[in-house]
Write a protein that holds these residues in place. Structure first.
Motif, PDB file in Angstrom:
ATOM      1  N   VAL A  40      11.380  44.839  31.903  1.00  0.00           N
ATOM      2  CA  VAL A  40      11.608  43.641  31.092  1.00  0.00           C
ATOM      3  C   VAL A  40      10.847  42.460  31.686  1.00  0.00           C
ATOM      4  O   VAL A  40      10.483  42.460  32.856  1.00  0.00           O
ATOM      5  N   ALA A  41      10.621  41.452  30.875  1.00  0.00           N
ATOM      6  CA  ALA A  41      10.043  40.196  31.338  1.00  0.00           C
ATOM      7  C   ALA A  41      11.183  39.195  31.510  1.00  0.00           C
ATOM      8  O   ALA A  41      12.077  39.123  30.670  1.00  0.00           O
ATOM      9  N   LEU A  42      11.169  38.495  32.623  1.00  0.00           N
ATOM     10  CA  LEU A  42      12.162  37.447  32.870  1.00  0.00           C
ATOM     11  C   LEU A  42      11.437  36.116  32.899  1.00  0.00           C
ATOM     12  O   LEU A  42      10.443  35.964  33.600  1.00  0.00           O
ATOM     13  N   GLU A  43      11.966  35.165  32.149  1.00  0.00           N
ATOM     14  CA  GLU A  43      11.264  33.893  32.010  1.00  0.00           C
ATOM     15  C   GLU A  43      12.218  32.721  32.133  1.00  0.00           C
ATOM     16  O   GLU A  43      13.340  32.750  31.631  1.00  0.00           O
ATOM     17  N   LYS A  44      11.744  31.706  32.819  1.00  0.00           N
ATOM     18  CA  LYS A  44      12.370  30.391  32.796  1.00  0.00           C
ATOM     19  C   LYS A  44      11.329  29.500  32.146  1.00  0.00           C
ATOM     20  O   LYS A  44      10.298  29.179  32.752  1.00  0.00           O
ATOM     21  N   ARG A  45      11.581  29.159  30.903  1.00  0.00           N
ATOM     22  CA  ARG A  45      10.571  28.436  30.116  1.00  0.00           C
ATOM     23  C   ARG A  45      10.021  27.237  30.857  1.00  0.00           C
ATOM     24  O   ARG A  45      10.756  26.440  31.418  1.00  0.00           O
ATOM     25  N   GLY A  46       8.707  27.161  30.851  1.00  0.00           N
ATOM     26  CA  GLY A  46       8.037  26.056  31.493  1.00  0.00           C
ATOM     27  C   GLY A  46       7.922  26.178  33.008  1.00  0.00           C
ATOM     28  O   GLY A  46       7.326  25.331  33.651  1.00  0.00           O
TER      29      GLY A  46
END
Length: 91
Positions: A40-46
């Motif tokens: 999976v991809a884990l993201e914290k926007r910005g």
């Protein structure tokens, strides 16, 4: 990861590539490895995106992540017990 049928190579590659992307010098290591193991991809926007090639996580990934974290804790605890036993036998 391999013990549970997850992607150990993916964990290594995501860790190697993404571990330095978070602001915390420590958080990126386990987060990127977990993302790679689960695919999976884990993201914290910005801020960052770990394992960019991964898919968006879904609810069932939570159970997989907990199983993997539990297994990692058990392996760590067992390794610590062995290390302490070896150390104790040398005294």
């Amino acid at each position: 990861a391999r013990m549970l049928g997850e992607d150990a190579a993916g964990a290594f590659h995501a860790w190697d590539r993404d571990r330095g992307r978070t602001l915390s010098p420590n958080a990126g290591h386990p987060m990127s490895a977990m993302a790679g193991a689960l695919g999976v991809a884990l993201e914290k926007r910005g801020e960052y995106r770990l394992n960019e090639r991964g898919r968006a996580p879904v609810a069932t990934d939570i159970r997989r992540a907990v199983r993997l974290a539990d297994a990692a804790c058990l392996v760590t605890a067992a390794s610590l017990c062995v290390a302490l036993a070896v150390r104790g036998s040398r005294r």
